[in-house]
Design a protein around this motif. Structure first.
Motif, PDB file in Angstrom:
ATOM      1  N   THR A  19     -41.996 -58.009   7.724  1.00 34.79           N
ATOM      2  CA  THR A  19     -41.012 -59.078   7.916  1.00 34.79           C
ATOM      3  C   THR A  19     -40.335 -59.444   6.597  1.00 34.79           C
ATOM      4  O   THR A  19     -39.104 -59.543   6.521  1.00 34.79           O
ATOM      5  CB  THR A  19     -41.690 -60.333   8.519  1.00 34.79           C
ATOM      6  N   ILE A  20     -41.132 -59.630   5.547  1.00 33.22           N
ATOM      7  CA  ILE A  20     -40.572 -59.984   4.234  1.00 33.22           C
ATOM      8  C   ILE A  20     -39.679 -58.852   3.711  1.00 33.22           C
ATOM      9  O   ILE A  20     -38.579 -59.091   3.206  1.00 33.22           O
ATOM     10  CB  ILE A  20     -41.697 -60.288   3.223  1.00 33.22           C
ATOM     11  N   ALA A  21     -40.152 -57.623   3.856  1.00 32.93           N
ATOM     12  CA  ALA A  21     -39.373 -56.461   3.389  1.00 32.93           C
ATOM     13  C   ALA A  21     -38.047 -56.360   4.144  1.00 32.93           C
ATOM     14  O   ALA A  21     -37.008 -56.025   3.558  1.00 32.93           O
ATOM     15  CB  ALA A  21     -40.191 -55.182   3.566  1.00 32.93           C
ATOM     16  N   SER A  22     -38.071 -56.669   5.445  1.00 35.61           N
ATOM     17  CA  SER A  22     -36.852 -56.618   6.259  1.00 35.61           C
ATOM     18  C   SER A  22     -35.838 -57.671   5.804  1.00 35.61           C
ATOM     19  O   SER A  22     -34.630 -57.406   5.747  1.00 35.61           O
ATOM     20  CB  SER A  22     -37.182 -56.840   7.737  1.00 35.61           C
ATOM     21  N   ILE A  23     -36.330 -58.861   5.488  1.00 33.35           N
ATOM     22  CA  ILE A  23     -35.450 -59.954   5.049  1.00 33.35           C
ATOM     23  C   ILE A  23     -34.794 -59.608   3.706  1.00 33.35           C
ATOM     24  O   ILE A  23     -33.614 -59.878   3.493  1.00 33.35           O
ATOM     25  CB  ILE A  23     -36.245 -61.265   4.935  1.00 33.35           C
ATOM     26  N   ILE A  24     -35.556 -58.975   2.825  1.00 33.68           N
ATOM     27  CA  ILE A  24     -35.039 -58.670   1.492  1.00 33.68           C
ATOM     28  C   ILE A  24     -34.075 -57.491   1.497  1.00 33.68           C
ATOM     29  O   ILE A  24     -33.075 -57.487   0.768  1.00 33.68           O
ATOM     30  CB  ILE A  24     -36.215 -58.415   0.517  1.00 33.68           C
ATOM     31  N   ASN A  25     -34.320 -56.493   2.354  1.00 33.99           N
ATOM     32  CA  ASN A  25     -33.495 -55.277   2.262  1.00 33.99           C
ATOM     33  C   ASN A  25     -32.323 -55.244   3.235  1.00 33.99           C
ATOM     34  O   ASN A  25     -31.532 -54.299   3.223  1.00 33.99           O
ATOM     35  CB  ASN A  25     -34.364 -54.028   2.450  1.00 33.99           C
ATOM     36  N   ILE A  26     -32.159 -56.271   4.084  1.00 30.70           N
ATOM     37  CA  ILE A  26     -31.126 -56.184   5.123  1.00 30.70           C
ATOM     38  C   ILE A  26     -29.691 -56.097   4.595  1.00 30.70           C
ATOM     39  O   ILE A  26     -28.851 -55.461   5.235  1.00 30.70           O
ATOM     40  CB  ILE A  26     -31.266 -57.311   6.169  1.00 30.70           C
ATOM     41  N   PRO A  27     -29.332 -56.675   3.436  1.00 24.27           N
ATOM     42  CA  PRO A  27     -27.953 -56.457   2.962  1.00 24.27           C
ATOM     43  C   PRO A  27     -27.622 -54.965   2.783  1.00 24.27           C
ATOM     44  O   PRO A  27     -26.493 -54.545   3.064  1.00 24.27           O
ATOM     45  CB  PRO A  27     -27.925 -57.202   1.619  1.00 24.27           C
ATOM     46  N   PHE A  28     -28.605 -54.173   2.344  1.00 24.64           N
ATOM     47  CA  PHE A  28     -28.389 -52.726   2.240  1.00 24.64           C
ATOM     48  C   PHE A  28     -28.204 -52.112   3.625  1.00 24.64           C
ATOM     49  O   PHE A  28     -27.417 -51.179   3.800  1.00 24.64           O
ATOM     50  CB  PHE A  28     -29.581 -52.059   1.540  1.00 24.64           C
ATOM     51  N   ASP A  29     -28.928 -52.639   4.605  1.00 24.69           N
ATOM     52  CA  ASP A  29     -28.842 -52.137   5.981  1.00 24.69           C
ATOM     53  C   ASP A  29     -27.463 -52.420   6.571  1.00 24.69           C
ATOM     54  O   ASP A  29     -26.869 -51.571   7.244  1.00 24.69           O
ATOM     55  CB  ASP A  29     -29.933 -52.798   6.830  1.00 24.69           C
ATOM     56  N   VAL A  30     -26.956 -53.639   6.320  1.00 23.63           N
ATOM     57  CA  VAL A  30     -25.619 -53.999   6.801  1.00 23.63           C
ATOM     58  C   VAL A  30     -24.571 -53.089   6.158  1.00 23.63           C
ATOM     59  O   VAL A  30     -23.676 -52.570   6.838  1.00 23.63           O
ATOM     60  CB  VAL A  30     -25.312 -55.480   6.498  1.00 23.63           C
ATOM     61  N   ALA A  31     -24.691 -52.875   4.845  1.00 23.13           N
ATOM     62  CA  ALA A  31     -23.751 -51.996   4.140  1.00 23.13           C
ATOM     63  C   ALA A  31     -23.817 -50.583   4.707  1.00 23.13           C
ATOM     64  O   ALA A  31     -22.781 -49.931   4.924  1.00 23.13           O
ATOM     65  CB  ALA A  31     -24.064 -51.988   2.641  1.00 23.13           C
ATOM     66  N   LYS A  32     -25.023 -50.110   4.982  1.00 22.72           N
ATOM     67  CA  LYS A  32     -25.200 -48.766   5.534  1.00 22.72           C
ATOM     68  C   LYS A  32     -24.526 -48.631   6.901  1.00 22.72           C
ATOM     69  O   LYS A  32     -23.831 -47.651   7.173  1.00 22.72           O
ATOM     70  CB  LYS A  32     -26.700 -48.449   5.663  1.00 22.72           C
ATOM     71  N   PHE A  90     -21.727 -65.276   3.125  1.00 26.39           N
ATOM     72  CA  PHE A  90     -23.051 -64.803   2.698  1.00 26.39           C
ATOM     73  C   PHE A  90     -23.932 -64.388   3.877  1.00 26.39           C
ATOM     74  O   PHE A  90     -24.626 -63.376   3.828  1.00 26.39           O
ATOM     75  CB  PHE A  90     -23.736 -65.896   1.879  1.00 26.39           C
ATOM     76  N   LEU A  91     -23.909 -65.180   4.951  1.00 27.21           N
ATOM     77  CA  LEU A  91     -24.789 -64.902   6.095  1.00 27.21           C
ATOM     78  C   LEU A  91     -24.435 -63.604   6.810  1.00 27.21           C
ATOM     79  O   LEU A  91     -25.264 -63.058   7.543  1.00 27.21           O
ATOM     80  CB  LEU A  91     -24.754 -66.073   7.087  1.00 27.21           C
ATOM     81  N   ALA A  92     -23.229 -63.104   6.602  1.00 29.67           N
ATOM     82  CA  ALA A  92     -22.832 -61.831   7.220  1.00 29.67           C
ATOM     83  C   ALA A  92     -23.682 -60.676   6.694  1.00 29.67           C
ATOM     84  O   ALA A  92     -23.843 -59.658   7.369  1.00 29.67           O
ATOM     85  CB  ALA A  92     -21.353 -61.549   6.964  1.00 29.67           C
ATOM     86  N   LEU A  93     -24.244 -60.847   5.493  1.00 31.05           N
ATOM     87  CA  LEU A  93     -25.112 -59.810   4.922  1.00 31.05           C
ATOM     88  C   LEU A  93     -26.481 -59.791   5.601  1.00 31.05           C
ATOM     89  O   LEU A  93     -27.303 -58.930   5.319  1.00 31.05           O
ATOM     90  CB  LEU A  93     -25.286 -60.040   3.416  1.00 31.05           C
ATOM     91  N   TYR A  94     -26.717 -60.762   6.491  1.00 32.16           N
ATOM     92  CA  TYR A  94     -27.994 -60.837   7.214  1.00 32.16           C
ATOM     93  C   TYR A  94     -27.805 -60.655   8.719  1.00 32.16           C
ATOM     94  O   TYR A  94     -28.673 -61.009   9.506  1.00 32.16           O
ATOM     95  CB  TYR A  94     -28.681 -62.171   6.904  1.00 32.16           C
TER      96      TYR A  94
END
Length: 241
Positions: free
Chosen positions: A180-193, A224-228
């Motif tokens: 869960t913590i890892a998902s919260i931290i890395n999601i901006p990269f996921d959105v960009a991908k 900012f929230l769009a990155l999540y």
């Protein structure tokens, strides 16, 4: 689907997770939820093998560097994530292309035909089967760094339970929190991908090209929230996983 939305004005905008499920079911049928399933199935075995094998190898190498155990786990996780990303990225490109296609399941091409089309139009490089590689490197690198670093450090702190049921719950709980913590931290990269590998806003014009520039564009245009975007389904998938 949430990650490629560009705001409420987007004609394909979903109001909530429930609305997304309902809309996909109504427009694309039950099989719409299984679009792009073949690429991750094919990638899963080499992905897991690379993830855990390289983690152990990096951990051994870092043993010679005399790093604190906690830091060594995190750095080894980062290395394993970056290596894993190289393996899975082509599969991700095909998967995202199929999953962002909002036509009926029976109307879209197969995974192999889609891969051939991507190679035909963009080749094997960063415009084709390996586009979005930097974002994938960031997504997997950050996820594994946080996941392995948190999991092994906390697992070593919390005492082992002699009761096998409680021991299972201990490990499952640590894994759930780690994911869960890892998902919260890395999601901006996921959105960009998703933006880079998915459909561009204007056909024939590439708006989302590089990882950090895409993040900056999303932040500037949507906040900012769009990155999540898509965080809830991501946690529901990766936390238990």
């Amino acid at each position: 689907r949430f990650q490629i939305q560009r705001g409420k004005t987007d004609p394909a905008s979903y109001k909530s997770l429930g609305d997304c499920f309902r809309t996909i079911f109504q427009r694309e049928g039950l099989l719409g939820f299984y679009k792009g399933i073949l690429p991750p199935v094919l990638a899963e075995t080499p992905k897991r093998a690379v993830k855990f094998f390289t983690f152990e190898q990096y951990k051994k190498l870092l043993g010679y560097a005399s790093l604190p155990p906690g830091l060594a786990f995190a750095v080894a996780g980062l290395g394993s994530g970056l290596t894993e990303a190289l393996v899975v990225n082509p599969f991700e490109v095909v998967k995202v292309t199929l999953q962002t296609n909002q036509s009926a399941f029976t109307e879209q091409p197969s995974s192999f035909v889609q891969a051939q089309q991507i190679i035909k139009t963009g080749g094997l490089g960063f415009q084709g089967l390996n586009k979005g590689l930097t974002a994938t490197l960031g997504r997997h690198g950050v996820f594994n760094m946080v996941y392995f670093g948190f999991y092994f450090n906390v697992k070593n702190i919390l005492p082992v339970n002699k009761d096998p049921n409680l021991e299972f719950l201990r490990k499952f709980g640590i894994g759930l929190v780690s994911g869960t913590i890892a998902s919260i931290i890395n999601i901006p990269f996921d959105v960009a991908k998703s933006r880079i590998q998915g459909p561009q806003p204007v056909p024939g014009e590439i708006k989302y090209r590089t990882c950090f520039k895409t993040m900056a564009t999303v932040y500037k245009e949507e906040g900012f929230l769009a990155l999540y975007k898509g965080l809830l389904p991501k946690i529901m998938r990766l936390g238990p996983g």
